[in-house]
Design a protein around this motif. Sequence first.
Motif, PDB file in Angstrom:
ATOM      1  N   THR A  17      11.983 -11.416  -9.562  1.00 50.65           N
ATOM      2  CA  THR A  17      11.403 -11.172  -8.240  1.00 50.65           C
ATOM      3  C   THR A  17      12.467 -10.667  -7.263  1.00 50.65           C
ATOM      4  O   THR A  17      12.193  -9.776  -6.459  1.00 50.65           O
ATOM      5  N   ASN A  38       4.168  -8.700  -7.768  1.00 51.82           N
ATOM      6  CA  ASN A  38       3.085  -9.656  -7.507  1.00 51.82           C
ATOM      7  C   ASN A  38       2.780 -10.509  -8.734  1.00 51.82           C
ATOM      8  O   ASN A  38       2.516 -11.708  -8.617  1.00 51.82           O
ATOM      9  N   ASN A  39       2.831  -9.912  -9.912  1.00 52.94           N
ATOM     10  CA  ASN A  39       2.601 -10.662 -11.148  1.00 52.94           C
ATOM     11  C   ASN A  39       3.684 -11.723 -11.339  1.00 52.94           C
ATOM     12  O   ASN A  39       3.378 -12.886 -11.627  1.00 52.94           O
ATOM     13  N   TYR A  40       4.938 -11.346 -11.181  1.00 53.59           N
ATOM     14  CA  TYR A  40       6.027 -12.311 -11.325  1.00 53.59           C
ATOM     15  C   TYR A  40       5.959 -13.392 -10.243  1.00 53.59           C
ATOM     16  O   TYR A  40       6.254 -14.564 -10.512  1.00 53.59           O
ATOM     17  N   THR A  41       5.553 -13.004  -9.048  1.00 55.15           N
ATOM     18  CA  THR A  41       5.436 -13.990  -7.967  1.00 55.15           C
ATOM     19  C   THR A  41       4.371 -15.025  -8.293  1.00 55.15           C
ATOM     20  O   THR A  41       4.571 -16.229  -8.094  1.00 55.15           O
ATOM     21  N   ARG A  42       3.246 -14.589  -8.831  1.00 57.16           N
ATOM     22  CA  ARG A  42       2.190 -15.535  -9.245  1.00 57.16           C
ATOM     23  C   ARG A  42       2.702 -16.465 -10.341  1.00 57.16           C
ATOM     24  O   ARG A  42       2.471 -17.680 -10.292  1.00 57.16           O
ATOM     25  N   GLN A  43       3.384 -15.898 -11.324  1.00 57.59           N
ATOM     26  CA  GLN A  43       3.944 -16.728 -12.397  1.00 57.59           C
ATOM     27  C   GLN A  43       4.933 -17.745 -11.836  1.00 57.59           C
ATOM     28  O   GLN A  43       4.918 -18.921 -12.234  1.00 57.59           O
ATOM     29  N   MET A  45       5.105 -19.015  -8.803  1.00 58.55           N
ATOM     30  CA  MET A  45       4.416 -20.055  -8.046  1.00 58.55           C
ATOM     31  C   MET A  45       3.798 -21.093  -8.979  1.00 58.55           C
ATOM     32  O   MET A  45       3.872 -22.294  -8.721  1.00 58.55           O
ATOM     33  N   MET A  46       3.220 -20.635 -10.088  1.00 60.69           N
ATOM     34  CA  MET A  46       2.613 -21.563 -11.048  1.00 60.69           C
ATOM     35  C   MET A  46       3.680 -22.415 -11.732  1.00 60.69           C
ATOM     36  O   MET A  46       3.492 -23.625 -11.901  1.00 60.69           O
TER      37      MET A  46
END
Length: 88
Positions: A17, A38-43, A45-46
Amino acid sequence: MCRNDLLNQIRAIEFMTVDLNLYLNTHPEDRRAINEYNNYTRQLMMLKAEYERIYGPLTNFGYSQSQYPWRWINDPWPWEQDYWMEEC
């Protein structure tokens, strides 16, 4: 997943990120990079939510909610343990 593996995944995704963030500062219209960011940010956060649910907060001062009892003072803090020595 053990604590060490989870922290290593968090570190790897954080690196991605930061790297994409720097790239996007000079290429703000790159849709593919924005989608990857955005994909890495979602990962991320999870993964952080999973870590904090199991082991307690990674950061303090309003960045993470706390369960009862207050877990921030529990040793070792994420940066104090030799995770590379830990076995799963």
